[in-house]
Design an enzyme around this catalytic site. Structure first.
Site, PDB file in Angstrom:
ATOM      1  N   LEU A  39      48.008  46.187  42.333  1.00 25.06           N
ATOM      2  CA  LEU A  39      47.559  44.951  42.952  1.00 25.06           C
ATOM      3  C   LEU A  39      46.270  44.537  42.257  1.00 25.06           C
ATOM      4  O   LEU A  39      45.426  45.388  41.950  1.00 25.06           O
ATOM      5  CB  LEU A  39      47.283  45.149  44.446  1.00 25.06           C
ATOM      6  CG  LEU A  39      48.453  45.059  45.420  1.00 25.06           C
ATOM      7  CD1 LEU A  39      48.001  45.516  46.812  1.00 25.06           C
ATOM      8  CD2 LEU A  39      48.999  43.641  45.497  1.00 25.06           C
ATOM      9  N   ASP A  40      46.093  43.246  42.012  1.00 27.49           N
ATOM     10  CA  ASP A  40      44.846  42.763  41.424  1.00 27.49           C
ATOM     11  C   ASP A  40      43.665  43.144  42.308  1.00 27.49           C
ATOM     12  O   ASP A  40      43.821  43.411  43.505  1.00 27.49           O
ATOM     13  CB  ASP A  40      44.876  41.242  41.252  1.00 27.49           C
ATOM     14  CG  ASP A  40      45.839  40.801  40.151  1.00 27.49           C
ATOM     15  OD1 ASP A  40      46.199  41.652  39.311  1.00 27.49           O
ATOM     16  OD2 ASP A  40      46.221  39.620  40.140  1.00 27.49           O
ATOM     17  N   VAL A  41      42.477  43.124  41.729  1.00 27.94           N
ATOM     18  CA  VAL A  41      41.264  43.450  42.478  1.00 27.94           C
ATOM     19  C   VAL A  41      41.131  42.558  43.710  1.00 27.94           C
ATOM     20  O   VAL A  41      40.758  43.015  44.797  1.00 27.94           O
ATOM     21  CB  VAL A  41      40.016  43.316  41.575  1.00 27.94           C
ATOM     22  CG1 VAL A  41      38.738  43.418  42.392  1.00 27.94           C
ATOM     23  CG2 VAL A  41      40.029  44.399  40.499  1.00 27.94           C
TER      24      VAL A  41
END
Length: 284
Positions: A39-41
């Protein structure tokens, strides 16, 4: 510590997936840990974390479909297509619920999707976002993805809408925002994203880092993940399977099965072809 299984983590915003994995590994004193799909930051929600021999299952979950809840804002965009970048383009186009629902059928099915310039896709061994931050324009290639469902859930504010998207692995939600906006003759930026499902795993069954710190969590056993028929074998056949041998196995179909040893231990996943069985994935 010899911990094998999967723990479902509810990832918070502004922390990387790898940081979550390292935290869980440290808290549980696991020998190995990894995640099934980053998952992206800025992303939140379901992050399945594999522990011990659960890390051997990466290939089984690499191509599983996902479900996301996301908020798109139309009328402006950024270089990153999310809130990490500065606004690069704006206009005064006003988007209505009706105009969005009119074009949504165009986004159902298989299609070639262009990844964002700022993404984790690797170009010659380097991540695209690293090159983009160095001012290097990346020659990205479109990738076939599939959107099974996209629902407009509600209008939150002017030009700001919440969606639920069910899609194949490898789909960039930021790219959907960009492409929807283009179809509406405007710009778009993703304000937030929450993953609610990943393959068979659901966000409702996940635990926060705080839960894990306080001992409030469950570890999913490896054998419970697979919905295959179960077979138990005697000591002789158990030994042969664990030594990589193929055994005769009467079956009407080519199939995968769950294999257990004479002591009820879960050996792994067997593959049956032409009445012959071999342990395809050893988990003991």
């Amino acid at each position: 510590m010899n911990i094998n299984g999967v723990i479902l983590v509810n990832k918070e915003r502004n922390i990387s997936s790898n940081s979550v994995v390292n935290k869980v590994k440290w808290l549980l004193k696991a020998d190995k840990a990894g995640h099934y799909g980053t998952l992206d930051v800025l992303g939140e929600g379901l992050l399945p974390v594999a522990l011990g021999k659960g890390t051997k299952l990466f290939d089984y979950f690499l191509n599983k479909d996902k479900v996301y809840k996301t908020i798109f804002k139309f009328g402006e965009t950024t270089a990153t297509l999310d809130l990490e970048g500065e606004i690069t383009q704006k206009n005064d186009v006003v988007i209505t619920r009706e105009s969005i629902e009119k074009i949504l059928p165009n986004f159902i099915g298989k299609m070639n999707q262009m990844p964002p310039q700022f993404s984790a896709k690797k170009i010659n061994g380097k991540k695209a976002y690293q090159l983009a931050r160095e001012g290097i324009e990346v020659d990205l290639k479109p990738k076939e993805i599939e959107i099974y469902s996209i629902k407009l859930l509600k209008e939150i504010d002017k030009n700001t809408f919440e969606f639920e998207i069910w899609c194949s692995s490898g789909t960039f939600i930021r790219s959907i925002c960009r492409d929807l906006a283009s179809k509406l003759n405007t710009y778009g930026v993703m304000l937030s994203i929450i993953r609610t499902r990943c393959g068979i795993f659901n966000l409702n069954d996940s635990f926060s880092i705080n839960d894990i710190e306080n001992g409030k969590f469950n570890i999913i056993s490896l054998d419970s993940i697979f919905d295959y028929e179960t077979f138990y074998f005697n000591e002789d056949i158990t030994s042969k399977l664990l030594n990589g041998m193929t055994i005769l196995f009467q079956s009407k179909n080519n199939e995968k099965i769950k294999c257990y040893g004479y002591d009820n231990s879960f050996l792994g996943i067997g593959n049956v072809e032409n009445n012959k069985l071999k342990l395809e994935l050893r988990l003991i």
